[in-house]
Design a protein around this motif. Sequence first.
Motif, PDB file in Angstrom:
ATOM      1  N   GLN A  73       1.075  -1.523  -0.322  1.00  9.17           N
ATOM      2  CA  GLN A  73      -0.186   0.025   0.245  1.00  9.17           C
ATOM      3  C   GLN A  73       0.669   1.212  -0.095  1.00  9.17           C
ATOM      4  OE1 GLN A  73      -3.725   0.208   2.678  1.00  9.17           O
ATOM      5  NE2 GLN A  73      -3.642  -1.827   2.838  1.00  9.17           N
ATOM      6  N   LEU A  74       2.094   1.320   0.893  1.00 11.07           N
ATOM      7  CA  LEU A  74       3.399   3.012   0.517  1.00 11.07           C
ATOM      8  C   LEU A  74       3.283   2.450   0.145  1.00 11.07           C
ATOM      9  CD1 LEU A  74       3.321   4.364   4.126  1.00 11.07           C
ATOM     10  CD2 LEU A  74       5.724   2.954   3.291  1.00 11.07           C
ATOM     11  N   GLN A  75       4.230   1.688  -1.336  1.00 10.61           N
ATOM     12  CA  GLN A  75       4.690   1.449  -2.525  1.00 10.61           C
ATOM     13  C   GLN A  75       3.607   1.919  -3.391  1.00 10.61           C
ATOM     14  OE1 GLN A  75       6.192  -2.063  -3.166  1.00 10.61           O
ATOM     15  NE2 GLN A  75       8.791  -1.258  -2.454  1.00 10.61           N
ATOM     16  N   LEU A  76       1.706   2.037  -3.759  1.00  9.48           N
ATOM     17  CA  LEU A  76       1.645   2.369  -4.626  1.00  9.48           C
ATOM     18  C   LEU A  76       1.460   3.955  -3.864  1.00  9.48           C
ATOM     19  CD1 LEU A  76      -0.030   0.636  -6.286  1.00  9.48           C
ATOM     20  CD2 LEU A  76      -1.984   0.486  -4.604  1.00  9.48           C
ATOM     21  N   LEU A  77       1.046   4.007  -2.532  1.00  8.16           N
ATOM     22  CA  LEU A  77       0.970   5.901  -2.045  1.00  8.16           C
ATOM     23  C   LEU A  77       2.397   6.456  -3.018  1.00  8.16           C
ATOM     24  CD1 LEU A  77      -0.983   8.098  -0.733  1.00  8.16           C
ATOM     25  CD2 LEU A  77       0.616   7.275   1.210  1.00  8.16           C
ATOM     26  N   ALA A  78       3.409   5.829  -2.685  1.00  9.03           N
ATOM     27  CA  ALA A  78       4.727   6.313  -3.261  1.00  9.03           C
ATOM     28  C   ALA A  78       4.794   6.446  -4.748  1.00  9.03           C
ATOM     29  CB  ALA A  78       5.849   5.298  -2.565  1.00  9.03           C
ATOM     30  N   LEU A  92      -5.156  11.379   2.590  1.00  7.80           N
ATOM     31  CA  LEU A  92      -6.436  10.159   2.238  1.00  7.80           C
ATOM     32  C   LEU A  92      -6.098   9.125   2.768  1.00  7.80           C
ATOM     33  CD1 LEU A  92      -9.401  11.374   1.161  1.00  7.80           C
ATOM     34  CD2 LEU A  92      -8.378  10.368  -1.155  1.00  7.80           C
ATOM     35  N   ARG A  93      -4.638   8.530   1.643  1.00 10.48           N
ATOM     36  CA  ARG A  93      -4.404   7.043   1.398  1.00 10.48           C
ATOM     37  C   ARG A  93      -3.767   6.928   2.711  1.00 10.48           C
ATOM     38  NH1 ARG A  93      -4.104   5.697  -3.372  1.00 10.48           N
ATOM     39  NH2 ARG A  93      -5.784   6.541  -4.766  1.00 10.48           N
ATOM     40  N   ALA A  94      -3.474   7.677   4.084  1.00  7.75           N
ATOM     41  CA  ALA A  94      -2.725   7.092   5.388  1.00  7.75           C
ATOM     42  C   ALA A  94      -3.776   7.896   5.779  1.00  7.75           C
ATOM     43  CB  ALA A  94      -1.862   8.809   6.522  1.00  7.75           C
ATOM     44  N   GLU A  95      -4.933   8.166   5.922  1.00 10.11           N
ATOM     45  CA  GLU A  95      -5.812   8.175   6.833  1.00 10.11           C
ATOM     46  C   GLU A  95      -6.247   6.409   6.870  1.00 10.11           C
ATOM     47  OE1 GLU A  95      -9.746  11.004   8.590  1.00 10.11           O
ATOM     48  OE2 GLU A  95      -8.844  11.111   6.621  1.00 10.11           O
ATOM     49  N   HIS A  96      -6.700   6.175   5.424  1.00 10.60           N
ATOM     50  CA  HIS A  96      -7.081   4.762   5.370  1.00 10.60           C
ATOM     51  C   HIS A  96      -6.137   3.328   5.792  1.00 10.60           C
ATOM     52  CE1 HIS A  96      -9.048   2.504   2.576  1.00 10.60           C
ATOM     53  NE2 HIS A  96      -7.917   1.501   2.362  1.00 10.60           N
ATOM     54  N   MET A  97      -5.053   3.857   5.627  1.00 11.34           N
ATOM     55  CA  MET A  97      -4.038   2.567   6.024  1.00 11.34           C
ATOM     56  C   MET A  97      -4.288   2.612   7.974  1.00 11.34           C
ATOM     57  SD  MET A  97      -0.252   3.147   3.603  1.00 11.34           S
ATOM     58  CE  MET A  97       0.041   2.009   4.756  1.00 11.34           C
ATOM     59  N   LEU A  98      -4.064   4.000   8.443  1.00 10.09           N
ATOM     60  CA  LEU A  98      -4.259   3.681   9.660  1.00 10.09           C
ATOM     61  C   LEU A  98      -5.696   2.864  10.449  1.00 10.09           C
ATOM     62  CD1 LEU A  98      -3.041   7.084  10.321  1.00 10.09           C
ATOM     63  CD2 LEU A  98      -2.220   5.079  11.255  1.00 10.09           C
ATOM     64  N   LYS A  99      -6.491   3.502   9.129  1.00  7.33           N
ATOM     65  CA  LYS A  99      -7.695   2.697   9.922  1.00  7.33           C
ATOM     66  C   LYS A  99      -7.684   1.687   9.633  1.00  7.33           C
ATOM     67  CE  LYS A  99     -10.341   5.767   8.148  1.00  7.33           C
ATOM     68  NZ  LYS A  99     -11.919   6.010   7.372  1.00  7.33           N
ATOM     69  N   ALA A 105       1.422   3.102  14.136  1.00  8.72           N
ATOM     70  CA  ALA A 105       1.706   3.899  15.126  1.00  8.72           C
ATOM     71  C   ALA A 105       1.336   5.643  14.297  1.00  8.72           C
ATOM     72  CB  ALA A 105       2.814   4.630  15.433  1.00  8.72           C
ATOM     73  N   GLN A 106       2.519   6.194  13.281  1.00  2.00           N
ATOM     74  CA  GLN A 106       2.228   6.925  12.718  1.00  2.00           C
ATOM     75  C   GLN A 106       2.843   6.537  11.182  1.00  2.00           C
ATOM     76  OE1 GLN A 106       4.722   9.907  13.664  1.00  2.00           O
ATOM     77  NE2 GLN A 106       3.272  11.127  13.886  1.00  2.00           N
ATOM     78  N   ILE A 107       2.189   7.200  10.403  1.00  2.00           N
ATOM     79  CA  ILE A 107       2.967   7.691   9.047  1.00  2.00           C
ATOM     80  C   ILE A 107       3.402   8.227   8.777  1.00  2.00           C
ATOM     81  CG2 ILE A 107       2.313   7.387   5.883  1.00  2.00           C
ATOM     82  CD1 ILE A 107      -0.016   5.329   6.989  1.00  2.00           C
ATOM     83  N   ILE A 108       4.650   8.724   8.174  1.00  2.00           N
ATOM     84  CA  ILE A 108       4.807  10.405   7.841  1.00  2.00           C
ATOM     85  C   ILE A 108       5.345  10.331   6.087  1.00  2.00           C
ATOM     86  CG2 ILE A 108       6.857  11.317   8.397  1.00  2.00           C
ATOM     87  CD1 ILE A 108       7.546   9.734  11.249  1.00  2.00           C
ATOM     88  N   GLN A 109       5.967  11.611   5.773  1.00  2.00           N
ATOM     89  CA  GLN A 109       5.754  11.283   4.889  1.00  2.00           C
ATOM     90  C   GLN A 109       7.608  12.620   4.736  1.00  2.00           C
ATOM     91  OE1 GLN A 109       3.773  14.267   2.352  1.00  2.00           O
ATOM     92  NE2 GLN A 109       4.498  14.045   0.048  1.00  2.00           N
ATOM     93  N   PHE A 110       8.162  12.343   4.689  1.00  2.58           N
ATOM     94  CA  PHE A 110       9.680  13.112   4.429  1.00  2.58           C
ATOM     95  C   PHE A 110       9.929  13.257   2.931  1.00  2.58           C
ATOM     96  CE2 PHE A 110      10.305  10.010   7.636  1.00  2.58           C
ATOM     97  CZ  PHE A 110      11.099  10.527   8.583  1.00  2.58           C
TER      98      PHE A 110
END
Length: 660
Positions: A73-78, A92-99, A105-110
């Motif tokens: 999922q993260l790779q798709l988002l990337a 949007l996606r991070a919220e979905h994944m967290l759910k 614990a956290q999804i971070i974008q650098f």
Amino acid sequence: MNIAPHLSSGSSRRLRWLLTLPKLGIVLLLAALIALLWLLHHNEAEEDRAALIKDVLWLEQNLQFHLNGNEEQLQLLAMEMGHSHDRKLFRLRAEHMLKNSPDIAQIIQFDAARQIVDAMPATRPPERDIEPFGPPVTAKAFDMASRLGKRQYSEPFFLEDNRAFIEMLVPIFSERRLTGMLAIVYPLDTLLASQVPWWFTEKYKVEIVDDNDIRYATKTYIEGNGDLRYEIPFDPPSAQLFLRVTSYHAPDNSLQRLLVAAIVLLAAGVFWSLWLVRDLMKKRVRAEDALRSEHAFRAAMEDSLTVGMRARDLLGRVVYVNPAFCRMTGFDAEELVGRSPPMPYWAPEQLEESYAMHQIVLAGEAPPDGFEITFMRKNGERFQALVYEAKLIDGNGKHTGWMASILDITERKRTEELARQQQEQLQFTSRLVTMGEMASTLAHELNQPLAAIASYNTGCLNVLNGGQADPRDIRPALEKIGLQAQRAGKIIRRVHDFVRKSEPKRAPCLLGEVIEDCLGFVEAEARKRHVRMECDIPPLPPVLADRLMLEQVLLNLIRNAMEAMAGVPESQRLIRITGAVGDSELSLHVADSGSGIAPEIRAKLFTAFFTTKPEGMGIGLSICRSIIEFHRGRLWVEDNLQSPTGSGTIFSLTLPLETA
Ligand code: ADP
């Protein structure tokens, strides 16, 4: 008897074997049971281990699957973020994944310069710590991910509240240029909490550890250590990490222990009972040995008996015969045991007597001194048996029958008969000898009446020759001739009677007459020897006796007395014959005033062929004693203390009155 020790050692060897076999069997059984238990235990442990490995593999796969899912999922988002500049896309996606993944614990974008662009949820504590990029490990992972251009996990790291975290970094490329980085922060404990199902933690304790045994996360219900554990590398996320799963459930050995204890107890019980059985068997073997030797001893005794033994039950059936009885009768034991009267050994001509005796025995009235009976051997030969009957009493004191001991007395009877005949012959010879010795005196005695007859006869003839014979003169002479002839006839009859050979037969006889006859016999001799004879006999009752035998005894005693007085002055030669009647017997004494009997020869007096006379035979007194004993009387000798010479002998005899 000799076989007893052999039997004893043989049976004890057999007993040892008998006792060793079950012992060996029990030891083997015990070993087999313990081996079985060990195998079961081993199998169970193996099974537990296999189940554990299976479960661990499953868990690891599950985690990998979950992590891979998030990674995808993260790779798709990337990828999407590399193409688009929509700032809302991340949230949007991070919220979905967290759910969907509560363990995140956290999804971070650098951005490419490692600066946080955004984070979901923005207020989570890691945000603070990540800035500026948290521990160096994360920076290293960032570098690796950006350099390799693919997903990279950070090494685990602890934050202040001592929770361990791990990050998954996925680079964002836009037209082959690194434009940023997406990171998922996993607290390892939450990862375990959400991904390890409840049933798993019921069975196992799950830990994430590294090769230095540092524990990063644990999920467990129970504290403590189980025996069974399994570790597999938890890679990804990290080559250093391991999933360690420990089985709580220490295999429940209580049942096994119970079983082992029961088996040991049972084995001990069996050993104990074997011990008791061994003791009992030993005792039994000892008793059997004793019984066997006793039996052998009795059998040997029984076989060596020469007395026949026969047992009958109360009904008169033969229940036992010994070998001696079989030898005696010629029948086998099988032919006799079980037989009822008439017995095969009863003489047919005496069936009635035998049957009557049988009845007497069964009635318990058999004579205690035994009885004689004629039996028949199998070959028809008759034999005389002396039978003693006694009650047969069993071990409980119950009268069960009759036991007879039987002696074959045929030979004894024959010997007795022979001895009797010899004795008779001897008596007869002795009488002849006596007569021989008395012949000259008797001839002289006979000469007197004959001479008187001759002279009377001459006188008569003279009268007749004178021519004036008066019968009145002749008559007295003729009468005297008759008297003298009678006297001579009497002498001859006596001699004849005395030397006549006859069977001994007892009949009532008067002792007075016997004495008178004897005196008549020895009268002439007494005269010749100048011996005075005195007779003092009261009226005696008749006794049952053989008259001739008694006469022989008296004649012997009187003649011995006369001979003993040969050296005594004529005036003192006296023989006194006295008699008396007692309660049960009458007695007769012949006393002389002769030489007397020296003490050293007194003991030998009645033995046959003992004599002190040069021409004596020495059988007189021995015959006298056997005759008197035959009549159940006694004959003995004493010194004549009242003799006028100061020496002398009294011969005394008794005869029982009841025989009269
Ligand atoms: P025998 O007259 O042939 O010697 P007996 O048996 O009659 O045989 O006597 C045995 C011995 O006993 C005689 O030799 C004699 O020594 C002794 N004896 C027997 N009767 C008398 C007696 N009345 N007085 C002394 N001795 C006697």
